[in-house]
Design a protein around this motif. Structure first.
Motif, PDB file in Angstrom:
ATOM      1  N   LYS A   1       0.839  -1.194   0.000  1.00  0.00           N
ATOM      2  CA  LYS A   1       0.000   0.000   0.000  1.00  0.00           C
ATOM      3  C   LYS A   1       0.871   1.240   0.000  1.00  0.00           C
ATOM      4  CE  LYS A   1      -3.815   2.183   2.516  1.00  0.00           C
ATOM      5  NZ  LYS A   1      -4.680   2.111   3.720  1.00  0.00           N
TER       6      LYS A   1
ATOM      7  N   THR B   1       0.459   5.441   0.386  1.00  0.00           N
ATOM      8  CA  THR B   1      -0.470   6.488   0.798  1.00  0.00           C
ATOM      9  C   THR B   1       0.123   7.869   0.560  1.00  0.00           C
ATOM     10  OG1 THR B   1      -1.414   5.054   2.508  1.00  0.00           O
ATOM     11  CG2 THR B   1      -1.835   7.414   2.699  1.00  0.00           C
TER      12      THR B   1
ATOM     13  N   ALA C   1      -1.270  11.275   1.443  1.00  0.00           N
ATOM     14  CA  ALA C   1      -2.386  11.857   2.183  1.00  0.00           C
ATOM     15  C   ALA C   1      -2.790  13.233   1.652  1.00  0.00           C
ATOM     16  CB  ALA C   1      -2.040  11.949   3.659  1.00  0.00           C
TER      17      ALA C   1
ATOM     18  N   GLY D   1       0.366   5.372  -5.185  1.00  0.00           N
ATOM     19  CA  GLY D   1      -0.458   6.201  -4.329  1.00  0.00           C
ATOM     20  C   GLY D   1      -1.517   6.892  -5.183  1.00  0.00           C
TER      21      GLY D   1
END
Lengths: 115, 118
Positions: free
Chosen positions: A3, A5, A7, A106
């Motif tokens: 994963k 990320t 943000a 991402g």
């Protein structure tokens, strides 16, 4: 599972400001690559940097610099003295070396640099 | 000189029709991939190939099939296009690197195909 990320969905800065784009990743692999790509409005993916999991040296290329920290699973990207031409979507990605070189991206950070 | 080309670059099709996207490489790379890009998701892997006639599913493979009858071509087929398949599709190729020199890995993306299903 892998994963990545990002943000920060969207960031707006004024030209000449410094800006840092954050990237945090998850993987149980010990050998992997991390990438940053730029996607300008024209849509193509422009390769910026590739870093393997054994090389935690920070890298600087002109106004661009990257900070890789395995302890925090982060691979952040800083643009110094931003310019309008830096306006684009930036993607961080992880590549699995021992799983057919599959990429995990991402969701991207859209950077708006205003004059 | 990119070594990888996608065709078509743009396509508008109707719901329920079959669509085939083509990825062609001149690099003789073993691995080929199809990704789709949607807002808020980045790029996600649809299918990949690790050799002629060797393919496998990625994380978003439902509604898609692929074929690779020769090293240089990797086809993505939407058997019956749906509006949810409106997206930008990227092909990619990758060389198989070496354990000893991790910097041997090359990865190249195509220019993308913008598909609209109406």
């Amino acid at each position: 599972a892998q994963k990545v990320t990002q943000a920060q969905t969207e960031i707006s800065v004024v030209e000449k400001e410094d800006v840092t784009l954050d990237c945090v990743y998850e993987t149980r692999d010990t050998t992997y690559y991390l990438f940053w790509y730029k996607q300008p409005p024209s849509g193509e993916l422009v390769f910026l940097i590739r870093r393997n999991s054994f090389d935690e040296q920070n890298e600087i290329s002109g106004r661009y610099s990257w900070n890789f920290q395995k302890s925090t699973s982060s691979f952040n990207f800083t643009i110094t003295a931003s310019q309008v031409v830096d306006s684009a979507v930036y993607f961080c990605a992880l590549m699995q070396v021992y799983n057919f070189n599959k990429f995990y991206f991402g969701s991207g950070t859209k950077l708006n640099v205003k004059p | 000189d990119a070594g990888i080309t996608q065709s078509p670059r743009h396509k508008v099709t109707e719901t329920g029709t079959p669509v085939t996207l083509r990825c062609h490489q001149t690099e003789n790379h073993r691995y080929m991939y199809w990704y789709r890009q949607d807002p808020g998701h980045g790029l996600r892997l649809i299918h990949y190939s690790y050799g002629v006639k060797d393919t496998d599913k990625g994380e978003v493979s439902d509604g898609y099939s692929v074929s690779r009858s020769k090293t240089e071509d990797f086809l993505l087929t939407l058997e019956s296009a749906t509006s949810s398949q409106t997206s930008v599709y990227f092909c990619a190729i990758s060389s198989q690197g070496s354990d000893r020199t991790l910097d041997n890995y090359g990865y190249t993306f195509g220019s993308g195909t913008r598909l609209t299903v109406v």
